[in-house]
Enzyme design. Structure first.
Site, PDB file in Angstrom:
ATOM      1  N   GLU A  88      -6.824 -39.041  15.667  1.00 23.81           N
ATOM      2  CA  GLU A  88      -6.030 -39.003  14.432  1.00 23.81           C
ATOM      3  C   GLU A  88      -6.573 -37.941  13.475  1.00 23.81           C
ATOM      4  OE1 GLU A  88      -6.431 -40.944  10.291  1.00 23.81           O
ATOM      5  OE2 GLU A  88      -6.544 -42.480  11.866  1.00 23.81           O
ATOM      6  N   HIS A  89      -7.879 -37.814  13.399  1.00 26.46           N
ATOM      7  CA  HIS A  89      -8.489 -36.788  12.546  1.00 26.46           C
ATOM      8  C   HIS A  89      -8.249 -35.388  13.111  1.00 26.46           C
ATOM      9  CE1 HIS A  89     -11.374 -39.025   9.726  1.00 26.46           C
ATOM     10  NE2 HIS A  89     -10.686 -39.964  10.328  1.00 26.46           N
ATOM     11  N   HIS A 148      -8.936 -43.068  16.841  1.00 31.84           N
ATOM     12  CA  HIS A 148      -9.266 -42.750  15.452  1.00 31.84           C
ATOM     13  C   HIS A 148      -9.715 -41.298  15.315  1.00 31.84           C
ATOM     14  CE1 HIS A 148     -11.948 -43.831  11.736  1.00 31.84           C
ATOM     15  NE2 HIS A 148     -10.913 -43.092  11.399  1.00 31.84           N
ATOM     16  N   GLU A 208     -18.176 -42.453   8.824  1.00 29.60           N
ATOM     17  CA  GLU A 208     -17.205 -43.403   8.270  1.00 29.60           C
ATOM     18  C   GLU A 208     -17.399 -44.781   8.877  1.00 29.60           C
ATOM     19  OE1 GLU A 208     -12.432 -44.436   8.443  1.00 29.60           O
ATOM     20  OE2 GLU A 208     -13.161 -42.549   9.268  1.00 29.60           O
TER      21      GLU A 208
END
Length: 972
Positions: free
Chosen positions: A76-77, A73, A174
């Site tokens: 991905e950023h 994750h 998040e």
């Protein structure tokens, strides 16, 4: 454009450079062709050639994390934060205003990460392709980017090591917000419970307690291993020149790699010897009805197309509607209020799963729910399934195969996600798109005897690989989690020397310096204002008066489907009926009608339609913010052969609804559970509505229809046993609906446009004028609603001008400029929130700024306040203005498809938003100047025009007093 103009397709076995064409498959259901290719490096490519000008691309990598640090994750950023060809800090967000894309995103699932986009502009397609290829394969992976979006230590005052130390990071914040959601906790627990020995046991998004364990070197190593052509699945769709695309990929990616072997295979999960129970908690305070219980089974491989289809059909038969034989007894038991999250068949694991249970369950009821599930399944297996239910489900699959719609997600990307499932796990991607052989095999077996009853017995009742998953609210968990975070910080920093603290200060200042640097976005490709289409869609349609109704008939290539919408403009409603309206819309298609109870009506809807729904809307005229009207719209679709049956269903639902007290109580509990769960996921939307209700009449109505005020009203009805009074209001409302002004829109092929809609139009009588509600604005000043969330959702809203006012286009452009040039940097990059932005509802005349999963409150409202100063101090020029205009223009030219294009035009014309009005707005938009932006901000975004709201886990007043804001605080 006709299919003859599509680029020529290669033949199987043909070589295109270093690609080999492995297969070419016709897709007659979607009027397309699938081409499957493999590169010599091992990369796979699927191309769906179709006569569609909305072009799509995606590149997907199997990513199999071995822990819960969130490496996939966070990666991905970070890959989207600068690359070799585009070394700007954030090319992904920088491209949003430089593009006319219809979709741009990236997402991380349990075992894959994908980067998709779509656009109707060919040059834009190649611009975005260039950025996506360089970002994914050649990212800079800066240490500062890892610290910004992953995790970092930072002092509360970044340059003062004597202030408290804390953990920070976009993904970190998040996931703190995500793991406060019962649905997210349920999903993570689901994978771990059923597949405890596989990658699914890890939190691919990142567990907040584990994220600090990810190192920068670990992130880089994960990218080097997984983001390689040998591990890549490429996808293209539409009127794309396949040879050109492959050439671009070869030049910019493939030519720079050598073959690599990576084992990303996922083994079979060893079978359990016996059923298990897993208990998990989430931070919630509703100990009476906040629990969930789900019974889940591991099934066969999801790449088995035949098995996949059969479980998909069986899941729909058992759970697909309120009358389904497993849904009904669960809901009617009173043990819970709605089906548990994740109920149904799931093929997004290598081995599929089936689960069912209830949410809204009280403590200590897990055993009863489990017994009810198992006993009901046993009764179904023993007593058999009504063949009509199976046929109705197969009918739904036929509709799904035929329908081509851009509603929700662009169709080209819907196709990608359909084929990705089997493709990534080594199956046949064609089976994700066509199921002819599997459907024929199923029908053959059904003709010879029971199929699904044996599956229930063998794969569920006799299957020891079963987990009863119990999710319970824990009122103290949030406080313990905060304490655990403090202890984690203390533990990780226990050995820090003065040099370590100086390094943290130095790195924080380096990050701030990088965030403040002006980059050269001119290295990024862009479109110009000349690429904005000056016109809007003008699909042909005819109108006719049928009694009190106006009927529009729209010819469209719908693939044999018929769509019928009935928008009823309502007469004047008393206040109690305004609050009743959204509950009526929710209940009316889920209850009985015309002598049929909800079970019979649900089965009828499933058998002859693709579904019916009801929704509430508030609208107005283009030249006024106060001249409002309410509408209730009933919508349905069906195969053309069932058009008459669809009209009769809508007639019965509209004219002869029947509400049963017991059933209505069930529905209200379902809706309450759903709305409660949505708050921590959609907190910024709720905060925006709450702020808008303080300044806008339309916003006040929206808040009562779908905001936290609506949630409070529903809670009062359910907990105060107000169902009898609600039934009385439903009866009054039904009579007012039939006194309303109906506008019908029929969308179908030219051959099917003659459908007789008299059964619907004939029920509307009387001459009641359309009502014009004038609600009072929400009083009480700034508003806070407290919820079970460790992060905040902040919003400010301003009343501005109507659609035809000369300042409206400038306000729309301003919202886009503030979002891309100011708020994302201040709130996301510097503040660590997951999201921050601005929006302008041109038809409602409300301008908003908001933040999402935000660790700050006071700082964020300071950022909102300082937006005007930013316009004065920022070095803005024509580039930023052009990008903001490009971005704004996309909202005026939404992606449509045959099912929606005519409906939007017909209802838009009737509301006064004609093509001429819309095109004049576009023309004004293209003439907006930087001076206009400052002028409209001074005129309209003022404190006296502002409303403030937030959703958070605590009272914000002790920290917001310095801003001169005092919030009225209520619990959700």
């Amino acid at each position: 454009m006709t299919t003859e103009t599509l680029p020529a397709l290669p033949a199987p076995g043909e070589r295109l450079g270093r690609y080999t064409v492995e297969r070419v498959e016709s897709l007659p259901e979607m009027q397309g062709t699938l081409v499957l290719l493999r590169h010599d490096l091992g990369a796979r490519h699927a191309h769906v050639a179709r006569d569609d000008d909305n072009l799509a691309f995606g590149v997907t990598f199997p990513t199999v994390p071995k822990d819960s640090t969130g490496v996939a994750h966070i990666l991905e950023h970070v890959v989207l934060m600068g690359s070799q060809r585009y070394p700007v800090p954030d090319p992904f967000f920088a491209m949003i205003p430089r593009s006319l894309n219809t979709f741009m995103n990236a997402m991380t699932a349990s075992d894959w990460t994908t980067y998709p986009f779509s656009t109707r502009n060919e040059q834009d397609f190649y611009n975005l392709l260039s950025v996506y290829l360089d970002a994914t394969f050649f990212p800079l992976l800066r240490y500062e980017s890892f610290r910004q979006d992953g995790h970092r230590f930072e002092f509360e005052t970044p340059d003062d090591p004597s202030t408290p130390l804390r953990l920070q990071g976009v993904v970190y914040n998040e996931m703190k917000g995500a793991m406060a959601s019962p649905g997210a906790v349920m999903y993570r627990a689901f994978g771990k419970a059923l597949y405890p020995d596989l990658t699914y046991a890890n939190n691919s998004g990142g567990s907040p307690s584990a994220i600090p364990g990810l190192t920068y070197d670990g992130l880089r190593a994960f990218h080097a291993a997984h983001y390689h052509p040998s591990n890549a699945f490429f996808y293209t769709y539409g009127r794309v020149d396949l040879k050109r695309v492959l050439g671009e990929i070869e030049t910019h990616v493939m030519s720079r790699f050598t073959p690599q072997t990576l084992d990303v295979s996922i083994p079979d999960q060893p079978a359990f010897e016996g059923p298990r129970r897993v208990d998990v908690t989430y931070p919630g305070t509703d100990v009476e009805r906040g629990g969930q219980v789900s019974v889940a089974w591991k099934l066969g491989h999801s790449t088995d197309a035949d098995l996949n289809l059969r479980w998909s059909v069986l899941s729909d038969v058992l759970l697909g509607n309120p009358a389904a034989p497993l849904t009904r007894p669960l809901i009617e038991s009173g043990l819970g209020s709605a089906l548990a999250d994740l109920s149904g068949y799931r093929d997004n694991f290598r081995e599929g799963a089936f689960a069912v249970g209830l949410k809204g369950v009280g403590a200590g009821k897990a055993g009863e729910v489990q017994a009810l599930v198992l006993d009901t399944l046993a009764a179904i297996a023993q007593g058999g399934i009504d063949p009509e239910l199976i046929e109705s489900s197969l009918h739904q699959f036929e509709i799904g195969q035929r329908e081509v719609s851009n509603a929700g997600t662009p169709y080209g990307l819907q196709v990608m996600f359909r084929l990705l499932g089997p493709w990534l796990y080594g199956g046949d991607p064609v089976t994700g798109l066509r199921l002819d052989a599997e459907l024929e095999s199923l029908r053959t077996d059904l003709a010879q005897g029971p199929v699904f009853e044996r599956m229930i017995q063998k794969d569920l009742l006799d299957n020891p690989h079963r987990v009863t998953l119990v999710l319970a609210p824990d009122p103290d968990l949030a406080a313990r989690t905060e304490q655990a975070e403090r202890e984690l910080v203390e533990r990780l920093s226990a050995g820090f020397t003065d040099e370590d603290r100086a390094r943290i200060v130095r790195e924080s200042l380096q990050l701030q310096s990088l965030q403040a640097q002006e980059s050269d976005p001119d290295v990024l490709p862009t479109l110009g204002l000349g690429d904005v289409p000056p016109t809007v869609a003008r699909p042909p349609y005819t109108t006719e008066e049928e009694g009190r109704a106006l009927v529009g008939r729209v010819p469209q290539p719908t693939g044999g489907l018929t769509y019928l919408d009935v928008q009823v403009r309502l007469p004047e409603l008393p206040g109690d009926l305004l609050d009743t309206l959204p509950l009526y819309a929710f209940a009316v298609t889920r209850s009985g009608a015309a002598g049929q109870d909800y079970v019979a009506l649900a089965r009828r809807i499933e058998a002859v339609t693709g579904g019916v729904s009801a929704s509430v809307g508030v609208g107005g005229k283009p030249d006024s913010l106060d001249d409002l009207r309410l509408s209730l719209t009933f919508s349905g679709k069906a195969l053309a052969r069932n058009g008459d049956a669809l009209a009769l269903v809508l007639h019965d639902v509209i004219a002869a609804p029947e509400f049963d007290r017991e059933r209505l109580t069930q529905l209200l509990r379902q809706r309450l559970a759903g709305l409660k769960a949505s708050v921590v996921n959609a907190g910024s939307a709720y905060a925006e509505r709450l702020a808008s209700a303080q300044v806008s009449p339309a916003g006040s109505i929206e808040e009562r229809l779908s905001g936290l005020t609506a949630l409070a009203t529903l809670k009062e009805i359910v907990e105060g046993d107000g169902v009898d009074a609600l039934l009385e209001r439903f009866a009054r409302l039904r009579n007012l609906i039939l006194a309303g002004k109906p506008l019908l829109c029929l969308t179908a092929t030219a051959d099917d446009l003659g459908l007789d809609v008299a059964p619907v139009t004939g029920e509307f009588g009387g001459d009641a004028p359309v009502g014009h509600p004038a609600p009072r604005l929400l009083a009480g000043g700034p508003q806070t609603r407290t919820a079970d969330s460790p992060v905040a959702f902040n919003a400010v809203a301003f009343r501005t001008v109507p659609y035809t006012h000369p300042d409206s286009p400038a306000l729309l452009v301003l919202s886009r400029l503030l979002r891309s040039e100011y708020l994302l940097k201040e709130i996301r990059e510097k503040g660590g929130a997951y999201g921050g932005g601005a929006g302008f509802d041109a038809r409602g005349g409300v301008f908003t700024m908001s933040s999402y999963r935000d660790p700050h409150i006071t700082r964020t409202f300071e950022v909102f306040r300082d937006a005007r100063a930013f316009l004065d101090t920022a070095l803005l020029d024509e580039r930023e203005l052009t990008e903001a205009i490009l971005s704004a223009s996309k909202t005026l030219d939404p992606l449509t498809s045959p099912d929606t294009v005519g409906r939007l035009r017909f209802y838009g014309d009737q509301a006064g938003y004609t093509p001429e009005v819309q095109e004049e707005y576009k023309a004004r938009l293209l003439r907006v100047t930087l001076d206009d932006l400052k002028r409209v901000m001074d005129a309209w975004l003022t404190r006296e025009n502002a409303g403030y709201a937030l959703v958070a886990g605590h009272d914000p007043n002790p920290e917001t007093q310095a801003l001169g804001l005092h919030f009225e605080v209520r619990g959700v």
